[in-house]
Design a protein around this motif. Sequence first.
Motif, PDB file in Angstrom:
ATOM      1  N   CYS A   1      -5.001   6.910 -16.107  1.00 49.89           N
ATOM      2  CA  CYS A   1      -4.483   5.978 -15.110  1.00 49.89           C
ATOM      3  C   CYS A   1      -4.350   4.592 -15.729  1.00 49.89           C
ATOM      4  O   CYS A   1      -5.287   4.094 -16.367  1.00 49.89           O
TER       5      CYS A   1
ATOM      6  N   CYS B   1      -3.026   6.611  -8.658  1.00 46.72           N
ATOM      7  CA  CYS B   1      -4.243   7.186  -9.227  1.00 46.72           C
ATOM      8  C   CYS B   1      -5.435   6.258  -9.058  1.00 46.72           C
ATOM      9  O   CYS B   1      -6.582   6.676  -9.284  1.00 46.72           O
ATOM     10  N   ARG B   2      -5.213   5.009  -8.633  1.00 47.36           N
ATOM     11  CA  ARG B   2      -6.314   4.101  -8.322  1.00 47.36           C
ATOM     12  C   ARG B   2      -6.490   3.960  -6.814  1.00 47.36           C
ATOM     13  O   ARG B   2      -7.611   3.759  -6.332  1.00 47.36           O
ATOM     14  N   ALA B   3      -5.406   4.067  -6.079  1.00 43.30           N
ATOM     15  CA  ALA B   3      -5.481   3.883  -4.631  1.00 43.30           C
ATOM     16  C   ALA B   3      -5.993   5.131  -3.903  1.00 43.30           C
ATOM     17  O   ALA B   3      -6.582   5.017  -2.821  1.00 43.30           O
ATOM     18  N   LEU B   4      -5.761   6.304  -4.498  1.00 44.62           N
ATOM     19  CA  LEU B   4      -6.147   7.555  -3.851  1.00 44.62           C
ATOM     20  C   LEU B   4      -7.313   8.187  -4.605  1.00 44.62           C
ATOM     21  O   LEU B   4      -7.147   8.611  -5.755  1.00 44.62           O
ATOM     22  N   PRO B   5      -8.469   8.264  -3.999  1.00 47.20           N
ATOM     23  CA  PRO B   5      -9.635   8.844  -4.667  1.00 47.20           C
ATOM     24  C   PRO B   5      -9.397  10.299  -5.056  1.00 47.20           C
ATOM     25  O   PRO B   5      -8.747  11.048  -4.328  1.00 47.20           O
ATOM     26  N   HIS B   6      -9.912  10.667  -6.213  1.00 54.51           N
ATOM     27  CA  HIS B   6      -9.879  12.051  -6.688  1.00 54.51           C
ATOM     28  C   HIS B   6      -8.463  12.576  -6.939  1.00 54.51           C
ATOM     29  O   HIS B   6      -8.249  13.787  -6.965  1.00 54.51           O
ATOM     30  N   SER B   7      -7.484  11.677  -7.105  1.00 55.68           N
ATOM     31  CA  SER B   7      -6.136  12.151  -7.411  1.00 55.68           C
ATOM     32  C   SER B   7      -6.104  12.732  -8.824  1.00 55.68           C
ATOM     33  O   SER B   7      -6.798  12.263  -9.728  1.00 55.68           O
TER      34      SER B   7
ATOM     35  N   ASP C   1       0.859  -1.177   0.000  1.00 51.84           N
ATOM     36  CA  ASP C   1       0.000   0.000   0.000  1.00 51.84           C
ATOM     37  C   ASP C   1       0.899   1.232   0.000  1.00 51.84           C
ATOM     38  O   ASP C   1       1.317   1.720   1.046  1.00 51.84           O
TER      39      ASP C   1
ATOM     40  N   SER D   1       0.330   4.279  -0.596  1.00 53.39           N
ATOM     41  CA  SER D   1      -0.204   5.537  -0.073  1.00 53.39           C
ATOM     42  C   SER D   1       0.235   5.793   1.356  1.00 53.39           C
ATOM     43  O   SER D   1       0.268   6.940   1.808  1.00 53.39           O
TER      44      SER D   1
END
Length: 208
Positions: free
Chosen positions: A112, A100-106, A13, A15
């Motif tokens: 992506c 860009c998939r793990a963090l919403p609204h990035s 992970d 993030s």
Amino acid sequence: MSAPGAPVPLALDGSRIDGSLYGDVTDAARHAPWALNDVISFWSSFGLAFFALLTLLAWWRARGADAAVMARVLAAPVVVGVVYAADMALKSLVREPRPCRALPHSFTLESCPAPGDWSFPSNHAVIAFSVATVLWFAHRRIGAVAALAALAMAASRVWVGVHYPHDVVAGALVGVVLSVPLTLAASRGAGWVERARGGRLRPLLASA
């Protein structure tokens, strides 16, 4: 469910490592002039071609150098290929989702990548730093240009939003650490280059 005894993917992970730094960088990109973003996006997408041109330049210059230098330049595609294969194996083991998939609204300047196109390490950084390492041992000035270009490539991958900072740092380390011994080992091909310079391949391996 995994088969008994099968290796368990790490599923990192990213993030939690530097997601906030990634957010700071992509937020800067969100507010940057579009002309700047267009240049960075172009470099991020097509900049690897520049490393191919630098390799061709190094080959041209190596025609007037000793055989060991030419052997290193000729080995560049093999070195990069081996390092890239190791990078892909590491990606498959770690299985880190793209930020860009793990963090919403990035915010991203590029689309992506699809799920399963893992993030760690950065392929672009691995290739760029692998080429830069080979060229450093072939021609210092060309290698220095390649190193600066590799830094720019790594930074651009974070800027456009497809990698965390630690992805490109790891890519740089993989590219350098694996390429150094492979490039030095390629010097052993100097004998072959010397013999080939006396035959039909002389125009490709030696200056007039």
